[in-house]
Design a protein around this motif. Structure first.
Motif, PDB file in Angstrom:
ATOM      1  N   ASP A  31       0.822  -1.206   0.000  1.00  0.00           N
ATOM      2  CA  ASP A  31       0.000   0.000   0.000  1.00  0.00           C
ATOM      3  C   ASP A  31       0.861   1.264   0.000  1.00  0.00           C
ATOM      4  OD1 ASP A  31      -2.642   1.337   0.302  1.00  0.00           O
ATOM      5  OD2 ASP A  31      -1.769   1.942   2.232  1.00  0.00           O
ATOM      6  N   LYS A  32       1.963   1.272   0.775  1.00  0.00           N
ATOM      7  CA  LYS A  32       2.829   2.443   0.875  1.00  0.00           C
ATOM      8  C   LYS A  32       3.793   2.562  -0.308  1.00  0.00           C
ATOM      9  CE  LYS A  32       1.478   3.746   5.086  1.00  0.00           C
ATOM     10  NZ  LYS A  32       0.855   5.078   5.368  1.00  0.00           N
ATOM     11  N   LEU A  33       4.170   1.415  -0.886  1.00  0.00           N
ATOM     12  CA  LEU A  33       5.153   1.417  -1.974  1.00  0.00           C
ATOM     13  C   LEU A  33       4.551   0.737  -3.205  1.00  0.00           C
ATOM     14  CD1 LEU A  33       8.220   0.277   0.186  1.00  0.00           C
ATOM     15  CD2 LEU A  33       7.650   2.644  -0.447  1.00  0.00           C
ATOM     16  N   PRO A  34       3.549   1.346  -3.807  1.00  0.00           N
ATOM     17  CA  PRO A  34       2.889   0.690  -4.941  1.00  0.00           C
ATOM     18  C   PRO A  34       3.772   0.554  -6.173  1.00  0.00           C
ATOM     19  CG  PRO A  34       2.095   2.939  -4.681  1.00  0.00           C
ATOM     20  CD  PRO A  34       2.966   2.665  -3.511  1.00  0.00           C
ATOM     21  N   ARG A  35       4.858   1.368  -6.226  1.00  0.00           N
ATOM     22  CA  ARG A  35       5.729   1.328  -7.405  1.00  0.00           C
ATOM     23  C   ARG A  35       6.632   0.098  -7.424  1.00  0.00           C
ATOM     24  NH1 ARG A  35       7.327   4.799  -3.678  1.00  0.00           N
ATOM     25  NH2 ARG A  35       9.485   4.792  -2.891  1.00  0.00           N
ATOM     26  N   LEU A  36       6.773  -0.583  -6.266  1.00  0.00           N
ATOM     27  CA  LEU A  36       7.648  -1.756  -6.193  1.00  0.00           C
ATOM     28  C   LEU A  36       6.823  -3.007  -6.461  1.00  0.00           C
ATOM     29  CD1 LEU A  36       9.804  -0.894  -3.037  1.00  0.00           C
ATOM     30  CD2 LEU A  36      10.292  -0.417  -5.450  1.00  0.00           C
ATOM     31  N   ASP A  37       7.310  -3.827  -7.368  1.00  0.00           N
ATOM     32  CA  ASP A  37       6.580  -5.049  -7.736  1.00  0.00           C
ATOM     33  C   ASP A  37       6.987  -6.247  -6.890  1.00  0.00           C
ATOM     34  OD1 ASP A  37       5.223  -3.667  -9.723  1.00  0.00           O
ATOM     35  OD2 ASP A  37       6.810  -4.043 -11.201  1.00  0.00           O
ATOM     36  N   VAL A  38       8.242  -6.301  -6.468  1.00  0.00           N
ATOM     37  CA  VAL A  38       8.746  -7.470  -5.742  1.00  0.00           C
ATOM     38  C   VAL A  38       9.066  -7.079  -4.299  1.00  0.00           C
ATOM     39  CG1 VAL A  38      10.480  -9.299  -5.652  1.00  0.00           C
ATOM     40  CG2 VAL A  38       9.709  -8.401  -7.873  1.00  0.00           C
ATOM     41  N   ILE A  39       8.314  -7.667  -3.380  1.00  0.00           N
ATOM     42  CA  ILE A  39       8.540  -7.456  -1.936  1.00  0.00           C
ATOM     43  C   ILE A  39       8.542  -8.829  -1.268  1.00  0.00           C
ATOM     44  CG2 ILE A  39       7.657  -6.449   0.187  1.00  0.00           C
ATOM     45  CD1 ILE A  39       6.329  -4.274  -1.476  1.00  0.00           C
ATOM     46  N   ARG A  40       9.641  -9.171  -0.624  1.00  0.00           N
ATOM     47  CA  ARG A  40       9.770 -10.468   0.054  1.00  0.00           C
ATOM     48  C   ARG A  40       9.808 -10.231   1.572  1.00  0.00           C
ATOM     49  NH1 ARG A  40       8.826 -11.982  -4.563  1.00  0.00           N
ATOM     50  NH2 ARG A  40      10.328 -12.981  -5.947  1.00  0.00           N
ATOM     51  N   VAL A  41       8.934 -10.948   2.291  1.00  0.00           N
ATOM     52  CA  VAL A  41       8.876 -10.858   3.756  1.00  0.00           C
ATOM     53  C   VAL A  41       9.003 -12.269   4.330  1.00  0.00           C
ATOM     54  CG1 VAL A  41       7.563 -10.098   5.767  1.00  0.00           C
ATOM     55  CG2 VAL A  41       7.385  -8.832   3.615  1.00  0.00           C
ATOM     56  N   GLU A  42       9.965 -12.464   5.232  1.00  0.00           N
ATOM     57  CA  GLU A  42      10.184 -13.793   5.811  1.00  0.00           C
ATOM     58  C   GLU A  42      10.849 -13.640   7.170  1.00  0.00           C
ATOM     59  OE1 GLU A  42       9.348 -16.857   6.535  1.00  0.00           O
ATOM     60  OE2 GLU A  42       9.228 -17.170   4.346  1.00  0.00           O
ATOM     61  N   PHE A  43      10.771 -14.726   7.967  1.00  0.00           N
ATOM     62  CA  PHE A  43      11.441 -14.794   9.265  1.00  0.00           C
ATOM     63  C   PHE A  43      12.507 -15.879   9.208  1.00  0.00           C
ATOM     64  CE2 PHE A  43       7.567 -12.669  10.502  1.00  0.00           C
ATOM     65  CZ  PHE A  43       7.961 -11.813  11.520  1.00  0.00           C
ATOM     66  N   SER A  44      13.662 -15.621   9.860  1.00  0.00           N
ATOM     67  CA  SER A  44      14.762 -16.586   9.873  1.00  0.00           C
ATOM     68  C   SER A  44      15.361 -16.641  11.264  1.00  0.00           C
ATOM     69  CB  SER A  44      15.829 -16.180   8.857  1.00  0.00           C
ATOM     70  OG  SER A  44      16.951 -17.050   8.927  1.00  0.00           O
ATOM     71  N   ARG A  45      15.981 -17.791  11.587  1.00  0.00           N
ATOM     72  CA  ARG A  45      16.682 -17.914  12.845  1.00  0.00           C
ATOM     73  C   ARG A  45      18.004 -17.159  12.764  1.00  0.00           C
ATOM     74  NH1 ARG A  45      13.523 -18.913  16.631  1.00  0.00           N
ATOM     75  NH2 ARG A  45      15.438 -19.135  17.840  1.00  0.00           N
ATOM     76  N   PRO A  46      18.489 -16.561  13.873  1.00  0.00           N
ATOM     77  CA  PRO A  46      19.740 -15.786  13.818  1.00  0.00           C
ATOM     78  C   PRO A  46      20.934 -16.610  13.342  1.00  0.00           C
ATOM     79  CG  PRO A  46      18.573 -15.383  15.869  1.00  0.00           C
ATOM     80  CD  PRO A  46      17.859 -16.497  15.198  1.00  0.00           C
ATOM     81  N   GLU A  47      20.993 -17.874  13.760  1.00  0.00           N
ATOM     82  CA  GLU A  47      22.168 -18.689  13.412  1.00  0.00           C
ATOM     83  C   GLU A  47      22.211 -19.083  11.944  1.00  0.00           C
ATOM     84  OE1 GLU A  47      19.001 -21.246  15.423  1.00  0.00           O
ATOM     85  OE2 GLU A  47      20.015 -19.317  15.792  1.00  0.00           O
ATOM     86  N   THR A  48      21.059 -18.955  11.231  1.00  0.00           N
ATOM     87  CA  THR A  48      21.048 -19.328   9.799  1.00  0.00           C
ATOM     88  C   THR A  48      20.764 -18.127   8.897  1.00  0.00           C
ATOM     89  OG1 THR A  48      18.679 -19.892   9.905  1.00  0.00           O
ATOM     90  CG2 THR A  48      20.274 -21.663  10.344  1.00  0.00           C
ATOM     91  N   LEU A  49      20.789 -16.918   9.473  1.00  0.00           N
ATOM     92  CA  LEU A  49      20.448 -15.728   8.698  1.00  0.00           C
ATOM     93  C   LEU A  49      21.630 -15.315   7.807  1.00  0.00           C
ATOM     94  CD1 LEU A  49      18.541 -13.386   8.059  1.00  0.00           C
ATOM     95  CD2 LEU A  49      19.558 -12.149   9.999  1.00  0.00           C
ATOM     96  N   HIS A  50      21.354 -15.169   6.514  1.00  0.00           N
ATOM     97  CA  HIS A  50      22.351 -14.692   5.543  1.00  0.00           C
ATOM     98  C   HIS A  50      22.182 -13.195   5.364  1.00  0.00           C
ATOM     99  CE1 HIS A  50      23.749 -18.677   4.086  1.00  0.00           C
ATOM    100  NE2 HIS A  50      22.515 -19.046   4.434  1.00  0.00           N
ATOM    101  N   VAL A  51      23.314 -12.484   5.340  1.00  0.00           N
ATOM    102  CA  VAL A  51      23.310 -11.026   5.142  1.00  0.00           C
ATOM    103  C   VAL A  51      24.340 -10.663   4.091  1.00  0.00           C
ATOM    104  CG1 VAL A  51      22.507 -10.494   7.481  1.00  0.00           C
ATOM    105  CG2 VAL A  51      24.957 -10.734   7.037  1.00  0.00           C
ATOM    106  N   LEU A  52      24.117  -9.554   3.426  1.00  0.00           N
ATOM    107  CA  LEU A  52      25.018  -8.986   2.412  1.00  0.00           C
ATOM    108  C   LEU A  52      25.147  -9.872   1.179  1.00  0.00           C
ATOM    109  CD1 LEU A  52      27.875  -7.543   4.680  1.00  0.00           C
ATOM    110  CD2 LEU A  52      25.783  -6.431   3.879  1.00  0.00           C
ATOM    111  N   SER A  53      25.296 -11.190   1.376  1.00  0.00           N
ATOM    112  CA  SER A  53      25.348 -12.130   0.244  1.00  0.00           C
ATOM    113  C   SER A  53      24.947 -13.504   0.745  1.00  0.00           C
ATOM    114  CB  SER A  53      26.749 -12.171  -0.376  1.00  0.00           C
ATOM    115  OG  SER A  53      27.672 -12.823   0.495  1.00  0.00           O
ATOM    116  N   ASN A  54      24.799 -14.412  -0.183  1.00  0.00           N
ATOM    117  CA  ASN A  54      24.393 -15.761   0.190  1.00  0.00           C
ATOM    118  C   ASN A  54      25.511 -16.553   0.841  1.00  0.00           C
ATOM    119  OD1 ASN A  54      21.636 -15.809  -0.680  1.00  0.00           O
ATOM    120  ND2 ASN A  54      22.375 -15.777  -2.792  1.00  0.00           N
ATOM    121  N   ASP A  55      26.690 -16.001   0.942  1.00  0.00           N
ATOM    122  CA  ASP A  55      27.832 -16.701   1.538  1.00  0.00           C
ATOM    123  C   ASP A  55      28.190 -16.167   2.924  1.00  0.00           C
ATOM    124  OD1 ASP A  55      28.052 -18.210  -0.787  1.00  0.00           O
ATOM    125  OD2 ASP A  55      29.375 -16.744  -1.730  1.00  0.00           O
ATOM    126  N   ILE A  56      27.510 -15.143   3.366  1.00  0.00           N
ATOM    127  CA  ILE A  56      27.862 -14.511   4.638  1.00  0.00           C
ATOM    128  C   ILE A  56      26.708 -14.699   5.612  1.00  0.00           C
ATOM    129  CG2 ILE A  56      28.476 -12.351   5.774  1.00  0.00           C
ATOM    130  CD1 ILE A  56      29.617 -11.371   3.143  1.00  0.00           C
TER     131      ILE A  56
END
Length: 479
Positions: free
Chosen positions: A120-145
């Motif tokens: 509703d707030k960002l109608p111009r964006l087509d792709v929005i991904r929302v998910e929950f992850s455990r801290p020990e398996t959370l990937h940040v910056l890239s899929n290798d970190i």
């Protein structure tokens, strides 16, 4: 599986079990009602909190989009050097792979609320991904970190809540081709952990404590109320073996007092009835001896010898009946106290009095545990039965089956047995199958009366190989 043996039989045990069941069902119903209302409030609160966070995410997106491309990373570096903000934000060239936590109602509510607000707030964006992850398996910056690979100052204070380590909300938005905005954050309390428990461990302990306390009070109350009832049951059981019992104390609830009072009155009336009957019967039997003697003297004055013989024969039969009646009263008189009777020693004593040349009484080698009863009465009963076996069969065998519930004694001989049509009548007074003049036909009847007074039973049957078998069952009701 025989469930009946596990089913409680006493009033105390049944009351406690039903109380426990009632408490359990009541607690379950109350917990389900509480859970439904609490969960509805939690979901409403989570929906509102998630929508508020999504609004801040949208503001963050608008803020970074307002910056020139060359300044975005500079601002992020400054924020990280300052210790970070409430959110962990990064710009990535690809979508980061997220290992989701298991699906739950709380998770779905949060994800749906955030996606709805962001779209509703960002109608111009087509792709929005929302998910929950455990801290020990959370990937940040890239899929290798992983999150644990970053410096603590970058995200430790933003995404860590040790030692709880709740799940982390991750939102990824595709701003342009090859440009993804990555936002990670923790949900605000009390929705941090997304727990969907019906009941917590502390609540379980509280319920167990309340249940144990209630059972303790119930046990104390029921035990106090059932004590007079247990005394009444014991007195009724003892009454079947000895009519001369002390009166019960009238105590407990009003219903128990009424029942105890009625029992005392019944016992008193039975005692008076038995005493009056025995006194009357003994008086009549005693008074009959005088006219019998008088009739004998008058019969001797007759001149006809045949009439004299007939008179004397009738008088002999009448006298025998009077003596038999007196013997019945005497042998079934159970005015004895209940004691622990050693049946093994009693059987040995009876057998020794009968064992002689050509006559043997064979006893079992097992020892019988003492049983509560009246020793003189039981000795009369066993003596009558063994004496009958010795008289008609000469050799008598005994077998004993001793259990916690009853003592079963089998006595059999090598005699002629009893005709089938007379099996029931032999217990009646003055019924004799033998043609001799010994006895009055009262032995079996007296034995049965004594066993009945002890709550037992006696049965007889003819053996296939010849002889008669008598089975005595003496319950351990008073042990």
């Amino acid at each position: 599986m025989n469930w009946k043996k596990w089913w409680p039989t006493s009033l105390m045990a049944r009351t406690l079990w039903f109380t426990l069941l009632a408490v359990f069902l009541a607690q379950m119903i109350a917990t389900l009602i509480w859970y439904g209302q609490s969960k509805r409030r939690d979901l409403e609160g989570l929906d509102s909190a998630a929508a508020s966070m999504a609004t801040m995410f949208a503001s963050t997106v608008n803020f970074f989009e307002s910056l020139p491309l060359q300044y975005r990373h500079i601002v992020l570096d400054q924020i990280r050097n300052m210790g970070g903000t409430r959110f962990f934000v990064s710009f990535n060239e690809e979508e980061i792979r997220i290992d989701p936590i298991p699906v739950s109602r709380m998770k779905n509510t949060a994800v749906q609320a955030i996606e709805t607000v962001l779209h509703d707030k960002l109608p111009r964006l087509d792709v929005i991904r929302v998910e929950f992850s455990r801290p020990e398996t959370l990937h940040v910056l890239s899929n290798d970190i992983l999150l644990s690979d970053l410096p603590r100052s970058w995200a430790h204070y933003t995404l860590s809540l040790e030692p709880l380590n709740p799940p982390i909300l991750v939102v990824q938005l595709e701003l342009a081709e090859g440009e993804w905005l990555y936002i990670a954050a923790l949900l605000p309390p009390p929705y941090t952990s997304l727990e969907d428990e019906i009941i917590t461990g502390q609540q379980v302990m509280f319920l167990l404590f309340i249940t144990a306390l209630l059972l303790l009070f119930t046990y104390t109350m029921i035990r106090r109320q059932t004590k007079p009832l247990r005394q009444l049951a014991d007195a009724a059981n003892a009454l079947s073996m000895d009519i001369y019992q002390p009166q019960l104390k009238e105590e407990g609830a009003s219903e128990l007092v009424t029942a105890t009072r009625a029992f005392n009155r019944m016992q008193q009336r039975l005692r008076r009835y038995i005493d009056d009957r025995e006194h009357l019967f003994s008086s009549i039997s005693h008074d009959l001896k005088t006219p019998i003697t008088r009739l004998r003297l008058r019969a001797e004055l007759l001149e006809d010898d045949s009439k004299i013989d007939k008179f004397n024969k009738d008088l002999d039969e009448l006298e025998m009946m009077v003596k038999g009646a007196l013997q019945t009263v005497r042998d079934t008189d159970l005015h004895e106290n209940l004691v622990q009777v050693d049946l093994s020693e009693m059987l040995r004593s009876i057998s020794e009095s009968h064992n002689r040349e050509q006559i043997r009484v064979h006893l079992p080698e097992v020892e019988i545990a003492p049983v509560a009863g009246k020793p003189l009465a039981l000795k009369r009963c066993l003596s009558n039965l063994i004496e009958n076996g010795v008289k008609y069969g000469q050799t008598v065998w005994l077998d004993v089956d001793d259990s916690s519930d009853a003592v079963v004694i089998r006595i059999w001989d090598q005699g002629p047995g009893i005709p089938d049509e007379k099996m029931d009548s032999v217990f009646e007074p003055y019924v004799r199958l033998a043609k001799d003049d010994e006895g009055h036909g009262l032995g079996l009847g007296i034995a049965r009366n004594i066993l009945h007074a002890h709550g037992g039973e006696i049965t007889i049957r003819n053996l296939k190989q010849g002889g008669l078998e008598v089975t005595l069952t003496l319950p351990r009701l008073m042990d």
